[in-house]
Design a protein around this motif. Structure first.
Motif, PDB file in Angstrom:
ATOM      1  N   ILE A   1       0.795  -1.330  -0.081  1.00 41.08           N
ATOM      2  CA  ILE A   1       0.005   0.073  -0.132  1.00 41.08           C
ATOM      3  C   ILE A   1       0.810   1.274  -0.073  1.00 41.08           C
ATOM      4  CG2 ILE A   1      -1.800   1.199   1.445  1.00 41.08           C
ATOM      5  CD1 ILE A   1      -2.496  -1.514   2.629  1.00 41.08           C
ATOM      6  N   THR A   2       0.844   1.914  -1.281  1.00 42.87           N
ATOM      7  CA  THR A   2       1.851   3.138  -1.144  1.00 42.87           C
ATOM      8  C   THR A   2       1.638   4.333  -0.649  1.00 42.87           C
ATOM      9  OG1 THR A   2       0.894   3.679  -3.380  1.00 42.87           O
ATOM     10  CG2 THR A   2       2.825   2.086  -3.394  1.00 42.87           C
ATOM     11  N   THR A   3       0.093   4.621  -0.343  1.00 44.98           N
ATOM     12  CA  THR A   3      -0.299   5.732   0.282  1.00 44.98           C
ATOM     13  C   THR A   3      -1.511   5.312   1.092  1.00 44.98           C
ATOM     14  OG1 THR A   3      -1.816   6.440  -1.279  1.00 44.98           O
ATOM     15  CG2 THR A   3       0.535   7.326  -1.749  1.00 44.98           C
ATOM     16  N   ASN A   4      -1.888   6.374   2.053  1.00 48.06           N
ATOM     17  CA  ASN A   4      -2.786   6.262   3.009  1.00 48.06           C
ATOM     18  C   ASN A   4      -4.024   6.352   2.103  1.00 48.06           C
ATOM     19  OD1 ASN A   4      -1.747   5.479   5.272  1.00 48.06           O
ATOM     20  ND2 ASN A   4      -1.661   7.763   6.153  1.00 48.06           N
ATOM     21  N   LYS A   5      -3.843   7.081   1.156  1.00 48.94           N
ATOM     22  CA  LYS A   5      -5.201   7.329   0.349  1.00 48.94           C
ATOM     23  C   LYS A   5      -5.641   5.961  -0.590  1.00 48.94           C
ATOM     24  CE  LYS A   5      -4.326  12.057  -0.872  1.00 48.94           C
ATOM     25  NZ  LYS A   5      -3.890  13.000  -1.978  1.00 48.94           N
ATOM     26  N   GLU A   6      -4.667   5.092  -0.684  1.00 47.28           N
ATOM     27  CA  GLU A   6      -5.203   3.769  -1.324  1.00 47.28           C
ATOM     28  C   GLU A   6      -5.696   2.925  -0.203  1.00 47.28           C
ATOM     29  OE1 GLU A   6      -2.151   1.714  -3.395  1.00 47.28           O
ATOM     30  OE2 GLU A   6      -1.452   3.466  -4.271  1.00 47.28           O
ATOM     31  N   LEU A   7      -5.150   2.858   1.084  1.00 47.69           N
ATOM     32  CA  LEU A   7      -5.762   2.296   2.167  1.00 47.69           C
ATOM     33  C   LEU A   7      -7.175   2.883   2.322  1.00 47.69           C
ATOM     34  CD1 LEU A   7      -5.086   0.270   4.120  1.00 47.69           C
ATOM     35  CD2 LEU A   7      -4.219   1.920   5.659  1.00 47.69           C
ATOM     36  N   ILE A   8      -7.311   4.243   2.376  1.00 46.01           N
ATOM     37  CA  ILE A   8      -8.703   4.960   2.762  1.00 46.01           C
ATOM     38  C   ILE A   8      -9.685   4.354   1.413  1.00 46.01           C
ATOM     39  CG2 ILE A   8      -9.991   6.940   2.540  1.00 46.01           C
ATOM     40  CD1 ILE A   8      -7.587   8.303   3.935  1.00 46.01           C
ATOM     41  N   LYS A   9      -9.209   4.292   0.555  1.00 46.21           N
ATOM     42  CA  LYS A   9     -10.174   3.903  -0.814  1.00 46.21           C
ATOM     43  C   LYS A   9     -10.565   2.352  -0.324  1.00 46.21           C
ATOM     44  CE  LYS A   9      -8.491   3.702  -4.954  1.00 46.21           C
ATOM     45  NZ  LYS A   9      -8.028   3.825  -6.212  1.00 46.21           N
TER      46      LYS A   9
ATOM     47  N   ASN B   1       2.771   9.621  11.173  1.00 49.05           N
ATOM     48  CA  ASN B   1       2.022  10.033   9.921  1.00 49.05           C
ATOM     49  C   ASN B   1       2.183  11.627   9.569  1.00 49.05           C
ATOM     50  OD1 ASN B   1       0.254  10.823   7.963  1.00 49.05           O
ATOM     51  ND2 ASN B   1      -1.071   8.983   8.748  1.00 49.05           N
ATOM     52  N   PRO B   2       2.715  12.017   8.583  1.00 45.86           N
ATOM     53  CA  PRO B   2       2.784  13.507   8.531  1.00 45.86           C
ATOM     54  C   PRO B   2       1.492  14.346   8.352  1.00 45.86           C
ATOM     55  CG  PRO B   2       3.920  12.395   6.532  1.00 45.86           C
ATOM     56  CD  PRO B   2       3.263  11.219   7.418  1.00 45.86           C
ATOM     57  N   ASN B   3       0.319  13.463   8.010  1.00 43.94           N
ATOM     58  CA  ASN B   3      -0.800  14.230   8.519  1.00 43.94           C
ATOM     59  C   ASN B   3      -1.280  14.384   9.997  1.00 43.94           C
ATOM     60  OD1 ASN B   3      -1.375  14.080   5.716  1.00 43.94           O
ATOM     61  ND2 ASN B   3      -2.318  12.014   5.826  1.00 43.94           N
ATOM     62  N   LYS B   4      -0.419  13.636  10.685  1.00 43.20           N
ATOM     63  CA  LYS B   4      -0.951  13.890  12.229  1.00 43.20           C
ATOM     64  C   LYS B   4      -0.032  15.036  12.737  1.00 43.20           C
ATOM     65  CE  LYS B   4      -3.338   9.971  12.796  1.00 43.20           C
ATOM     66  NZ  LYS B   4      -4.697  10.330  12.489  1.00 43.20           N
ATOM     67  N   ILE B   5       0.899  15.391  12.040  1.00 41.11           N
ATOM     68  CA  ILE B   5       1.802  16.578  12.731  1.00 41.11           C
ATOM     69  C   ILE B   5       0.896  17.787  12.459  1.00 41.11           C
ATOM     70  CG2 ILE B   5       4.058  17.814  12.083  1.00 41.11           C
ATOM     71  CD1 ILE B   5       4.569  15.162  13.695  1.00 41.11           C
ATOM     72  N   LEU B   6      -0.078  17.882  11.472  1.00 40.85           N
ATOM     73  CA  LEU B   6      -0.642  19.171  11.509  1.00 40.85           C
ATOM     74  C   LEU B   6      -1.763  19.285  12.526  1.00 40.85           C
ATOM     75  CD1 LEU B   6      -0.961  18.865   7.543  1.00 40.85           C
ATOM     76  CD2 LEU B   6       0.793  20.065   8.974  1.00 40.85           C
ATOM     77  N   ASN B   7      -2.012  18.451  13.443  1.00 39.06           N
ATOM     78  CA  ASN B   7      -3.038  18.634  14.514  1.00 39.06           C
ATOM     79  C   ASN B   7      -2.590  18.667  15.822  1.00 39.06           C
ATOM     80  OD1 ASN B   7      -2.586  16.162  15.119  1.00 39.06           O
ATOM     81  ND2 ASN B   7      -4.197  15.153  14.100  1.00 39.06           N
ATOM     82  N   THR B   8      -3.257  18.265  16.705  1.00 42.23           N
ATOM     83  CA  THR B   8      -2.977  18.482  18.109  1.00 42.23           C
ATOM     84  C   THR B   8      -1.353  17.573  18.554  1.00 42.23           C
ATOM     85  OG1 THR B   8      -4.185  16.568  18.776  1.00 42.23           O
ATOM     86  CG2 THR B   8      -4.957  18.850  18.990  1.00 42.23           C
ATOM     87  N   TYR B   9      -1.148  16.686  17.587  1.00 38.91           N
ATOM     88  CA  TYR B   9       0.083  15.948  17.831  1.00 38.91           C
ATOM     89  C   TYR B   9       1.047  16.778  17.388  1.00 38.91           C
ATOM     90  CZ  TYR B   9      -2.791  11.725  18.389  1.00 38.91           C
ATOM     91  OH  TYR B   9      -3.751  10.798  18.774  1.00 38.91           O
ATOM     92  N   GLY B  10       0.670  17.479  16.554  1.00 38.00           N
ATOM     93  CA  GLY B  10       2.098  18.420  16.005  1.00 38.00           C
ATOM     94  C   GLY B  10       2.274  19.600  17.038  1.00 38.00           C
ATOM     95  N   PHE B  11       1.214  20.005  17.560  1.00 36.20           N
ATOM     96  CA  PHE B  11       1.382  20.814  18.702  1.00 36.20           C
ATOM     97  C   PHE B  11       2.107  20.366  19.723  1.00 36.20           C
ATOM     98  CE2 PHE B  11      -0.319  22.944  22.691  1.00 36.20           C
ATOM     99  CZ  PHE B  11      -0.019  24.139  22.482  1.00 36.20           C
ATOM    100  N   ALA B  12       1.740  19.110  20.335  1.00 35.18           N
ATOM    101  CA  ALA B  12       2.554  18.542  21.558  1.00 35.18           C
ATOM    102  C   ALA B  12       4.048  18.454  21.061  1.00 35.18           C
ATOM    103  CB  ALA B  12       1.919  17.172  21.806  1.00 35.18           C
ATOM    104  N   TYR B  13       4.201  18.226  19.989  1.00 35.12           N
ATOM    105  CA  TYR B  13       5.503  17.813  19.275  1.00 35.12           C
ATOM    106  C   TYR B  13       6.318  19.123  19.420  1.00 35.12           C
ATOM    107  CZ  TYR B  13       9.771  16.232  16.990  1.00 35.12           C
ATOM    108  OH  TYR B  13      10.868  15.794  16.542  1.00 35.12           O
ATOM    109  N   MET B  14       5.710  20.026  18.772  1.00 37.14           N
ATOM    110  CA  MET B  14       6.399  21.487  18.897  1.00 37.14           C
ATOM    111  C   MET B  14       6.619  21.816  20.110  1.00 37.14           C
ATOM    112  SD  MET B  14       4.881  24.979  17.448  1.00 37.14           S
ATOM    113  CE  MET B  14       3.658  25.150  18.800  1.00 37.14           C
ATOM    114  N   GLN B  15       5.590  21.674  21.402  1.00 38.76           N
ATOM    115  CA  GLN B  15       5.974  22.098  22.787  1.00 38.76           C
ATOM    116  C   GLN B  15       7.172  21.518  23.328  1.00 38.76           C
ATOM    117  OE1 GLN B  15       4.481  24.729  24.139  1.00 38.76           O
ATOM    118  NE2 GLN B  15       3.510  24.914  21.862  1.00 38.76           N
ATOM    119  N   ILE B  16       7.195  20.152  23.027  1.00 38.26           N
ATOM    120  CA  ILE B  16       8.395  19.521  23.640  1.00 38.26           C
ATOM    121  C   ILE B  16       9.676  19.841  23.122  1.00 38.26           C
ATOM    122  CG2 ILE B  16       8.087  17.138  22.539  1.00 38.26           C
ATOM    123  CD1 ILE B  16       8.268  15.940  25.728  1.00 38.26           C
ATOM    124  N   GLU B  17       9.655  19.826  22.054  1.00 40.61           N
ATOM    125  CA  GLU B  17      10.890  20.345  21.141  1.00 40.61           C
ATOM    126  C   GLU B  17      11.369  21.946  21.622  1.00 40.61           C
ATOM    127  OE1 GLU B  17      12.595  19.682  17.737  1.00 40.61           O
ATOM    128  OE2 GLU B  17      12.156  17.580  18.481  1.00 40.61           O
TER     129      GLU B  17
END
Length: 190
Positions: free
Chosen positions: A8-16, A163-179
């Motif tokens: 499965i090359t992308t999450n889009k294929e998996l979603i489909k 998953n790069p898509n997760k970095i754009l939400n609250t996980y990204g905020f958490a990651y940025m804060q600890i960095e």
């Protein structure tokens, strides 16, 4: 990982594929997260470094060097000081090292941050989100008190496999804060 990429090359294929069976987008995302977590858990000991990195050791030693730092030295407002509630956040930070997936590691950071936010609201008697100027010094303080042994290894592992898509939400905020907190703590003097 190459096997998975070939299948499965992308999450889009998996979603489909899943959308044929499940119509709810949130449920599809949950299924994908579960699959990612299961795969990473299975290969965790093959991809996660078993030895502390130099940065891990330097940061751990820095936290030990700062172990006697006080909330006052961190410029934490006296009305927000609640060491009992902060101990919960410290446990979440230390829990990162036993979690095996990027999402679970970031859940620990996010949970610690939420505990501190709720603590500020409780101590201040307000019902709104805490400001960055209030919560950041407390977050740094609890990281110092947690003195995590492998924080950089955990952050690198998370960055590499999240998953790069997760970095754009609250996980990204958490990651940025600890960095940001690790950079700030690294520059502190005892």
């Amino acid at each position: 990982m190459n096997i998975l990429k070939n299948e499965i090359t992308t999450n889009k294929e998996l979603i489909k594929i899943f959308s044929e069976y499940v119509s709810n987008e949130d449920k599809i995302t949950e299924i994908i997260d579960d699959i990612e977590n299961q795969i990473i858990e299975k290969i965790y000991f093959n991809i996660y470094p078993m030895e502390d990195s130099v940065k891990d050791e330097e940061f751990y030693n820095k936290c030990i060097e700062l172990k006697d730092i006080t909330p006052e030295k961190m410029e934490i407002k006296p009305m927000y000081i609640n060491e009992k509630l902060w101990s919960i956040a410290i446990c979440y930070i230390n829990r990162m090292d036993i979690e095996k997936t990027p999402i679970n590691k970031l859940n620990c950071v996010e949970s610690a941050y939420k505990v501190l936010n709720n603590c500020i609201n409780f101590c201040a008697g307000k019902n709104e989100g805490a400001g960055f100027d209030d919560i950041f010094p407390i977050f740094c303080y609890i990281i110092i008190k947690a003195h995590p042994k492998r924080l950089f290894s955990n952050l690198n592992f998370t960055r590499a496999l999240m998953n790069p898509n997760k970095i754009l939400n609250t996980y990204g905020f958490a990651y940025m804060q600890i960095e940001m907190a690790t950079k700030y703590i690294s520059g502190l003097k005892p």
